[in-house]
Design a protein around this motif. Structure first.
Motif, short mmCIF file in Angstrom:
data_model
loop_
_atom_site.label_atom_id
_atom_site.label_comp_id
_atom_site.label_asym_id
_atom_site.label_seq_id
_atom_site.Cartn_x
_atom_site.Cartn_y
_atom_site.Cartn_z
N GLN A 106 0.81 -1.21 0.00
CA GLN A 106 0.00 0.00 0.00
C GLN A 106 0.85 1.26 0.00
O GLN A 106 0.56 2.23 -0.71
N LYS A 107 1.91 1.27 0.81
CA LYS A 107 2.73 2.47 0.94
C LYS A 107 3.62 2.69 -0.29
O LYS A 107 3.89 3.82 -0.67
N LYS A 108 4.08 1.60 -0.90
CA LYS A 108 4.83 1.76 -2.15
C LYS A 108 3.92 2.38 -3.21
O LYS A 108 4.32 3.27 -3.95
N HIS A 109 2.68 1.90 -3.27
CA HIS A 109 1.71 2.45 -4.21
C HIS A 109 1.47 3.93 -3.94
O HIS A 109 1.50 4.76 -4.86
N GLN A 153 -10.54 9.68 -0.02
CA GLN A 153 -9.77 8.45 -0.22
C GLN A 153 -10.67 7.24 -0.03
O GLN A 153 -11.49 7.19 0.88
N PHE A 154 -10.50 6.25 -0.91
CA PHE A 154 -11.26 5.02 -0.82
C PHE A 154 -10.30 3.83 -0.94
O PHE A 154 -9.27 3.92 -1.61
N THR A 155 -10.68 2.73 -0.31
CA THR A 155 -9.90 1.51 -0.40
C THR A 155 -10.44 0.67 -1.54
O THR A 155 -11.64 0.43 -1.63
N GLY A 156 -9.56 0.23 -2.44
CA GLY A 156 -9.99 -0.56 -3.58
C GLY A 156 -10.05 -2.04 -3.27
O GLY A 156 -9.69 -2.49 -2.17
N LYS A 157 -10.49 -2.81 -4.24
CA LYS A 157 -10.61 -4.25 -4.09
C LYS A 157 -9.26 -4.88 -3.77
O LYS A 157 -9.16 -5.89 -3.06
N SER A 158 -8.18 -4.28 -4.28
CA SER A 158 -6.83 -4.81 -4.07
C SER A 158 -6.31 -4.53 -2.66
O SER A 158 -5.30 -5.10 -2.25
N GLY A 159 -6.99 -3.63 -1.95
CA GLY A 159 -6.49 -3.21 -0.64
C GLY A 159 -5.70 -1.92 -0.72
O GLY A 159 -5.35 -1.33 0.31
N PHE A 160 -5.41 -1.44 -1.93
CA PHE A 160 -4.71 -0.17 -2.11
C PHE A 160 -5.66 0.99 -1.83
O PHE A 160 -6.87 0.90 -2.08
N TYR A 161 -5.09 2.08 -1.33
CA TYR A 161 -5.87 3.30 -1.13
C TYR A 161 -5.75 4.17 -2.38
O TYR A 161 -4.66 4.33 -2.94
N HIS A 162 -6.87 4.74 -2.80
CA HIS A 162 -6.88 5.61 -3.98
C HIS A 162 -7.47 6.96 -3.61
O HIS A 162 -8.53 7.03 -2.97
#
Length: 250
Positions: A106-109, A153-162
């Motif tokens: 998540q943080k790398k993203h 900010q929303f959390t996606g299906k992958s678990g990444f924050y967008h």
């Protein structure tokens, strides 16, 4: 369209295009995303116990300043907003992010997205004097009584924050509309926006929409608008914003 297949394909491409090299106590990570010089974005990460430390080694800010970009008071404000959005700190021109090792993906993203957004500020030195694209959109919303939330900010299906620049609440007649401001419309920024949206959609209402504002002061790459429309995303050229009020108003 088998959208899940496309998402999986994109994720596999992204994975295959990321490379890393050991440099002292750090790992240098190279991404397939481009900065304002059309070079691939790279940054460094090391682990200290249970904590990760990401840094761009000052490259992003120094690269901007080498183009003649100067941080006016307004641009400094916008830089702070971007950094806060992604939880990144600025220390002596160096962008850094600290996070638990368990949150590497998540943080790398988030760090990659932050570097792209900061690098994209280069466009303001070519098209603006004292303003910033987000400021223009905010002024346009205010002028037309378009009420929204900023920096959501929303959390996606992958678990990444967008992160999205604006969210316009659904009404009796219109669905929820998330908005992104794209200052430098290119295939890279288009792909990034589409990945975030397709990852976010499953967690939103089925009728939710994405609107992207495209700064067309220096033109828009071929196929960018068609690419967005093929994913049922609404692109709005900034020069044509007044023709699209129906998409934005309640």
């Amino acid at each position: 369209m088998n959208i899940q297949e496309y998402i999986n394909s994109y994720a596999e491409w992204l994975k295959s295009e990321i490379s890393f090299t050991k440099v002292g106590e750090y790992y240098e990570i190279n991404t397939p995303f481009l900065d304002n010089d059309n070079d691939y974005l790279q940054f460094y990460v090391k682990q200290d116990g249970d904590e990760l430390y990401f840094t761009d080694d000052g490259f992003t800010i120094n690269s901007l300043e080498m183009t003649g970009f100067s941080f006016t008071s307004n641009r400094k404000k916008q830089l702070t907003l971007i950094l806060n959005q992604y939880g990144v700190q600025l220390q002596n021109k160096e962008l850094i992010l600290k996070a638990p090792a368990s949150q590497f993906a998540q943080k790398k993203h988030a760090f990659t997205q932050c570097l792209m957004r900061v690098s994209d500020m280069y466009m303001t030195s070519r098209t603006k004097v004292g303003s910033y694209f987000l400021d223009d959109i905010q002024a346009f919303f205010k002028e037309n009584d378009i009420f929204c939330m900023e920096n959501v900010q929303f959390t996606g299906k992958s678990g990444f924050y967008h992160n999205y620049d604006f969210a316009i609440q659904r009404s009796k007649y219109k669905p929820e509309r998330l908005c992104l401001a794209i200052n430098n419309p290119s295939k890279t920024t288009m792909s990034n926006a589409l990945f975030a949206w397709e990852d976010t959609k499953p967690s939103r209402r089925a009728d939710s929409k994405l609107i992207v504002f495209l700064n067309d002061a220096n033109g828009i790459g071929r196929g960018i608008e068609d690419g967005f429309q093929s994913y049922d995303v609404n692109p709005i050229r900034w020069s044509k914003r007044s023709d699209n009020l129906d998409l934005l108003t309640a």
